[in-house]
Design a protein around this motif. Structure first.
Motif, short mmCIF file in Angstrom:
data_model
loop_
_atom_site.label_atom_id
_atom_site.label_comp_id
_atom_site.label_asym_id
_atom_site.label_seq_id
_atom_site.Cartn_x
_atom_site.Cartn_y
_atom_site.Cartn_z
N GLN A 192 -34.27 -30.16 -14.61
CA GLN A 192 -33.96 -29.43 -13.62
C GLN A 192 -32.60 -28.58 -13.73
N GLN A 193 -32.56 -27.37 -12.88
CA GLN A 193 -31.18 -26.99 -13.08
C GLN A 193 -30.17 -27.14 -11.87
N PRO A 194 -29.00 -26.78 -11.75
CA PRO A 194 -28.13 -26.89 -10.82
C PRO A 194 -28.04 -25.66 -9.93
N SER A 195 -27.33 -25.46 -8.94
CA SER A 195 -27.34 -24.40 -8.05
C SER A 195 -26.93 -22.97 -9.02
N LEU A 196 -27.08 -21.88 -8.43
CA LEU A 196 -26.72 -20.62 -9.28
C LEU A 196 -25.28 -20.63 -9.27
N GLU A 197 -24.53 -21.27 -8.25
CA GLU A 197 -23.19 -21.19 -8.11
C GLU A 197 -22.53 -21.89 -9.44
N ALA A 198 -23.27 -23.18 -9.75
CA ALA A 198 -22.80 -23.93 -10.85
C ALA A 198 -23.44 -23.17 -12.00
N GLN A 199 -24.49 -22.58 -12.38
CA GLN A 199 -24.88 -21.85 -13.32
C GLN A 199 -23.81 -20.80 -13.65
N LEU A 200 -23.38 -20.04 -12.68
CA LEU A 200 -22.43 -19.00 -12.55
C LEU A 200 -20.96 -19.77 -13.15
N ALA A 201 -20.59 -20.62 -12.61
CA ALA A 201 -19.28 -21.19 -13.16
C ALA A 201 -19.23 -21.50 -14.67
N ASN A 202 -20.47 -21.96 -15.04
CA ASN A 202 -20.55 -22.43 -16.56
C ASN A 202 -20.77 -21.20 -17.35
N LEU A 203 -21.26 -20.14 -16.86
CA LEU A 203 -21.35 -18.93 -17.99
C LEU A 203 -19.89 -18.39 -17.72
N ALA A 204 -19.20 -18.16 -16.53
CA ALA A 204 -17.93 -17.88 -16.43
C ALA A 204 -17.11 -18.13 -17.40
N ASP A 205 -17.39 -19.71 -17.44
CA ASP A 205 -16.27 -20.46 -18.68
C ASP A 205 -16.45 -19.97 -19.90
N GLU A 206 -17.62 -19.64 -20.53
CA GLU A 206 -17.90 -18.78 -21.68
C GLU A 206 -17.15 -17.49 -21.96
N ILE A 207 -17.57 -16.80 -20.65
CA ILE A 207 -16.99 -15.41 -20.92
C ILE A 207 -15.51 -15.50 -20.89
N ALA A 208 -14.86 -16.36 -20.03
CA ALA A 208 -13.38 -16.79 -20.27
C ALA A 208 -12.72 -16.87 -21.56
N TYR A 209 -13.53 -18.02 -22.17
CA TYR A 209 -12.62 -18.49 -23.44
C TYR A 209 -13.05 -17.80 -24.51
N ASN A 210 -14.19 -17.14 -24.54
CA ASN A 210 -14.43 -16.19 -25.71
C ASN A 210 -13.16 -14.94 -25.62
N ALA A 211 -13.02 -14.50 -24.49
CA ALA A 211 -12.04 -13.43 -24.38
C ALA A 211 -10.70 -14.02 -24.90
N HIS A 212 -10.24 -14.95 -24.03
CA HIS A 212 -8.64 -15.32 -24.06
C HIS A 212 -8.55 -15.96 -25.56
N ASP A 213 -9.53 -16.61 -26.16
CA ASP A 213 -9.29 -17.06 -27.36
C ASP A 213 -8.99 -16.08 -28.51
N ILE A 214 -9.61 -14.81 -28.08
CA ILE A 214 -9.51 -13.72 -29.26
C ILE A 214 -7.77 -13.38 -28.94
#
Length: 399
Positions: A192-214
């Motif tokens: 099963q999946q968590p809430s959309l809010e949890a899914q969004l926090a997860n993807l925002a994590d990926e977006i953030a670290y990809n950008a700031h690690d550059i």
């Protein structure tokens, strides 16, 4: 703001483990966010590694600044999608509370220490440790351990969990935050999946670290702008930046390229997610759980994001200079673990007192190795380094 019917509404929250009266001026998710911000574990994030150790430079991201960037991206997207911004922010701010000092190097070393000491150990998972922090390890309130957060925030914090650990949690909290990892029906496991809010926090994590690690990689000198020309997600927006700003160079060129890259990913998530939600048509939060992840990139952006992650893995995270520091960090964690196991009196008395075997929620009991792991996981980079120097009589990091 009017929430979408499939968003998490604090008025219909599944509640807290210890019931509390509602606050007069704040929703339950706002209270969760505020409790996280005021926690000891949150303050420690300012001295915990993202990629570069705290002593390597004042301007590199830490776990704290990373968490703030995740929260900002998450709130921006949540508002457009009519999801609960406060819940997204709470999850984002808490998602790294369980990280060890020295980033993933510390986590890997602590996991190996636990399994070497006891082959039957469940090891160390930083997502599970984040849940332990908010459920058990914070000591702020008279009536209970932890922060007593809502189910929805706790569910989002437990982003990943092994089935073994999930079963332990499920035994203590039936149909609780770990249920989605062990749910079954007549045909077998039913992820099963968590809430959309949890899914969004997860993807925002990926977006953030990809950008700031550059950004941090270029600032450190370990990455060059020319290297990034092979990364489609970066090179496209560098060309756009140069066309719009002839002659732009240096940090301004880098910052504007990253800004455009971030904006493109945010708008892509919004469009792709709205399309996925329209197709799935979930009537409410419970219906969201029965679908594959709905917060997403489109196929092209997902491929570009994956390519960027592979580039960073090969060229930054595995850079010889980073690897050298990583090996030193692992040695610090191993030495600390062995020292405290051999002589627990080297730890503060409050931690020694937990050796009495009293069970803690979401743990296998207060066994010495788990108490030691909790103590080390809560350390900042600089405290761990100082403790190592005190106990070992030497420093493994350059002055």
């Amino acid at each position: 703001m009017t929430l979408a019917p499939y968003a998490c509404d604090p008025r219909t929250s599944r509640g807290r483990r210890f019931p509390e009266p509602a606050a007069p001026t704040r929703s339950d998710f706002q209270r969760d966010r505020d409790r996280i911000v005021h926690s000891t574990a949150f303050r420690r994030l300012v001295y915990k590694t993202q990629v570069f150790l705290n002593h390597e430079g004042d301007l590199f991201r830490t776990r704290l600044t990373h968490s703030l960037e995740v929260a900002q991206l998450g709130r921006s997207i949540a508002r457009t999608l009519k999801l609960n911004e406060d819940l997204v922010e709470a999850i984002a701010l808490a998602h790294d509370l369980g990280h060890t000092p020295f980033g993933h190097a510390g986590q890997d070393a602590l996991n190996n220490c636990l399994k070497t000491h006891n082959p039957e150990s469940a090891g160390f998972e930083h997502n599970l440790q984040s849940l332990r922090v908010v459920d058990s390890l914070e000591e702020r309130y008279p009536a209970y351990n932890g922060l007593n957060l809502t189910f929805e925030t706790r569910e989002g914090i437990l982003k990943h969990c092994s089935r073994r650990n999930a079963r332990h949690i499920e035994a203590r909290e039936p149909v609780g935050v770990a249920h989605r990892f062990v749910a079954q029906d007549s045909s077998g496991p039913r992820w099963q999946q968590p809430s959309l809010e949890a899914q969004l926090a997860n993807l925002a994590d990926e977006i953030a670290y990809n950008a700031h690690d550059i950004d941090d990689g270029v600032r450190s000198g370990l990455l060059g702008m020319d290297q990034l020309e092979d990364v489609a997600l970066f090179s496209q927006y560098r060309r756009e930046t140069e066309l719009a700003n002839p002659g732009l160079q240096g940090r301004r060129l880098l910052f504007e390229t990253i800004r455009r890259m971030l904006s493109a990913q945010v708008y892509n998530v919004i469009d792709a997610t709205l399309g996925a939600v329209r197709k799935a048509a979930p009537a409410n939060v419970d219906a969201v759980r029965e679908h594959p992840p709905l917060v997403c990139f489109d196929e092209e952006m997902a491929s570009r994001s994956a390519s960027l992650k592979r580039f960073l893995l090969q060229n930054l995270y595995r850079h010889p200079q980073v690897v050298e520091t990583t090996q030193a960090a692992k040695q610090v964690v191993r030495d600390l673990f062995e020292a405290y196991m051999a002589d627990p009196a080297q730890m503060p008395q409050a931690h020694i007192d937990r050796f009495d075997g009293i069970d803690m929620p979401h743990a296998a009991g207060a066994k010495p190795e788990r108490v030691v792991a909790d103590y080390i996981a809560g350390m900042t980079d600089r405290f761990a380094a100082k403790e190592h120097e005190r106990l070992m009589g030497r420093s493994v990091f350059p002055a």
